[in-house]
Design an enzyme around this catalytic site. Structure first.
Site, PDB file in Angstrom:
ATOM      1  N   ASP A   7      -8.467  37.369  26.963  1.00  0.00           N
ATOM      2  CA  ASP A   7      -7.713  38.560  26.241  1.00  0.00           C
ATOM      3  C   ASP A   7      -7.655  38.480  24.902  1.00  0.00           C
ATOM      4  O   ASP A   7      -8.512  37.715  24.345  1.00  0.00           O
ATOM      5  CB  ASP A   7      -6.271  38.372  27.164  1.00  0.00           C
ATOM      6  CG  ASP A   7      -5.485  37.135  26.584  1.00  0.00           C
ATOM      7  OD1 ASP A   7      -5.929  36.272  25.671  1.00  0.00           O
ATOM      8  OD2 ASP A   7      -4.334  36.835  26.640  1.00  0.00           O
ATOM      9  N   CYS A  64      -7.505  32.468  27.548  1.00  0.00           N
ATOM     10  CA  CYS A  64      -6.530  33.176  26.855  1.00  0.00           C
ATOM     11  C   CYS A  64      -5.676  32.219  25.879  1.00  0.00           C
ATOM     12  O   CYS A  64      -6.412  31.303  25.403  1.00  0.00           O
ATOM     13  CB  CYS A  64      -5.492  33.796  27.892  1.00  0.00           C
ATOM     14  SG  CYS A  64      -4.671  32.560  29.037  1.00  0.00           S
ATOM     15  N   THR A  66      -3.097  30.279  26.185  1.00  0.00           N
ATOM     16  CA  THR A  66      -2.865  29.143  26.644  1.00  0.00           C
ATOM     17  C   THR A  66      -3.863  28.649  27.758  1.00  0.00           C
ATOM     18  O   THR A  66      -4.000  27.419  28.245  1.00  0.00           O
ATOM     19  CB  THR A  66      -1.475  28.848  27.392  1.00  0.00           C
ATOM     20  OG1 THR A  66      -1.365  29.991  28.353  1.00  0.00           O
ATOM     21  CG2 THR A  66      -0.363  29.085  26.239  1.00  0.00           C
ATOM     22  N   HIS A  97     -13.890  16.168  41.804  1.00  0.00           N
ATOM     23  CA  HIS A  97     -12.730  16.306  42.853  1.00  0.00           C
ATOM     24  C   HIS A  97     -12.367  17.598  43.232  1.00  0.00           C
ATOM     25  O   HIS A  97     -12.373  17.858  44.878  1.00  0.00           O
ATOM     26  CB  HIS A  97     -11.481  15.640  42.454  1.00  0.00           C
ATOM     27  CG  HIS A  97     -11.800  14.067  42.059  1.00  0.00           C
ATOM     28  ND1 HIS A  97     -10.735  13.229  41.961  1.00  0.00           N
ATOM     29  CD2 HIS A  97     -12.963  13.235  42.012  1.00  0.00           C
ATOM     30  CE1 HIS A  97     -11.209  11.936  41.598  1.00  0.00           C
ATOM     31  NE2 HIS A  97     -12.551  12.089  41.649  1.00  0.00           N
ATOM     32  N   ARG A 131     -14.751  13.017  50.770  1.00  0.00           N
ATOM     33  CA  ARG A 131     -13.587  13.031  50.949  1.00  0.00           C
ATOM     34  C   ARG A 131     -13.050  14.315  50.443  1.00  0.00           C
ATOM     35  O   ARG A 131     -11.984  14.814  51.025  1.00  0.00           O
ATOM     36  CB  ARG A 131     -12.816  11.731  50.618  1.00  0.00           C
ATOM     37  CG  ARG A 131     -12.685  11.580  49.211  1.00  0.00           C
ATOM     38  CD  ARG A 131     -12.206  10.265  48.764  1.00  0.00           C
ATOM     39  NE  ARG A 131     -11.865   9.953  47.361  1.00  0.00           N
ATOM     40  CZ  ARG A 131     -12.611   9.718  46.490  1.00  0.00           C
ATOM     41  NH1 ARG A 131     -13.993   9.694  46.840  1.00  0.00           N
ATOM     42  NH2 ARG A 131     -12.537   9.715  45.301  1.00  0.00           N
ATOM     43  N   HIS A 132     -13.423  14.797  49.288  1.00  0.00           N
ATOM     44  CA  HIS A 132     -12.655  15.890  48.701  1.00  0.00           C
ATOM     45  C   HIS A 132     -12.969  17.270  49.512  1.00  0.00           C
ATOM     46  O   HIS A 132     -12.413  17.982  49.238  1.00  0.00           O
ATOM     47  CB  HIS A 132     -13.439  16.024  47.275  1.00  0.00           C
ATOM     48  CG  HIS A 132     -13.219  14.619  46.489  1.00  0.00           C
ATOM     49  ND1 HIS A 132     -11.908  14.267  46.346  1.00  0.00           N
ATOM     50  CD2 HIS A 132     -14.068  13.816  46.067  1.00  0.00           C
ATOM     51  CE1 HIS A 132     -11.879  13.251  45.666  1.00  0.00           C
ATOM     52  NE2 HIS A 132     -13.296  12.879  45.336  1.00  0.00           N
TER      53      HIS A 132
HETATM   54  C1  RB5 Z   1      -0.872  36.524  24.907  1.00  0.00           C
HETATM   55  O1  RB5 Z   1      -0.161  36.468  23.819  1.00  0.00           O
HETATM   56  C2  RB5 Z   1      -0.704  35.255  25.778  1.00  0.00           C
HETATM   57  O2  RB5 Z   1       0.588  35.437  26.530  1.00  0.00           O
HETATM   58  C3  RB5 Z   1      -1.789  35.008  26.697  1.00  0.00           C
HETATM   59  O3  RB5 Z   1      -2.934  35.071  25.986  1.00  0.00           O
HETATM   60  C4  RB5 Z   1      -1.895  33.640  27.545  1.00  0.00           C
HETATM   61  O4  RB5 Z   1      -1.637  32.664  26.588  1.00  0.00           O
HETATM   62  C5  RB5 Z   1      -0.930  33.779  28.755  1.00  0.00           C
HETATM   63  O5  RB5 Z   1      -1.018  32.762  29.499  1.00  0.00           O
END
Ligand code: RB5
Length: 147
Positions: A7, A64, A66, A97, A131-132
């Site tokens: 994104d 993205c 995070t 794994h 095992r995985h």
């Molecule tokens: C966008 O602002 C942000 O929410 C997105 O990139 C992401 O971190 C969501 O998980």
């Protein structure tokens, strides 16, 4: 073929990953987005995840802010095992794994240098099997039980 998705919050890091893939001889398909204009990560993770589900792409790297939104949405697609990683050990172990087929990165979490190391180890590490396999079969059973 590596499926790419981002994104706006992961767009710049995706460009650095594209450069890395090109320099290291990987083929890729970028499912968007195509700028830093605000957009919704699920639109792109769904398209890219489906390309793995249908066999067009073997693995994916989704970015993205995070990595979390990309992972949550990608994991809704059957057959996708997406892992958010921000350390080397996890990126290696999720291949060994979990046979993770999608690496999710957070542009606001990891610097570019570390992110490219995570990409490298993710792409270069093979699944350990043994095992995985049984454990992955149980994950697949959970998917089947949803229908
Ligand atoms: C966008 O602002 C942000 O929410 C997105 O990139 C992401 O971190 C969501 O998980």
């Amino acid at each position: 073929m590596i499926a790419l998705a981002s994104d706006h919050g992961g767009y710049k890091l995706k460009l650095a990953i594209i450069k890395y893939l090109e320099q290291n001889g990987y083929s890729y398909k970028d499912f968007g987005c195509n700028s830093e204009e605000s957009c919704n990560y699920a639109d792109f993770s769904e398209m890219a995840a489906n390309s793995i589900k249908n066999g067009e792409c073997k693995r994916g790297i989704f970015v993205c802010g995070t990595g979390i939104g990309m992972a949550i949405s990608a994991n809704k697609v059957n057959g996708i095992r997406a892992a958010v990683c921000s350390d080397y050990f996890s990126a290696r172990c999720t291949r060994l794994h979990n046979d993770a087929n999608v690496l999710c990165l957070g542009q606001r979490v990891v610097g570019e240098g570390l992110a490219l190391e995570l990409v490298r180890v993710f792409l270069e590490t093979e699944f350990e099997g043994e095992r995985h396999v049984l454990r992955l079969n149980k994950i697949a059973e959970i998917e089947q039980n949803q229908k």
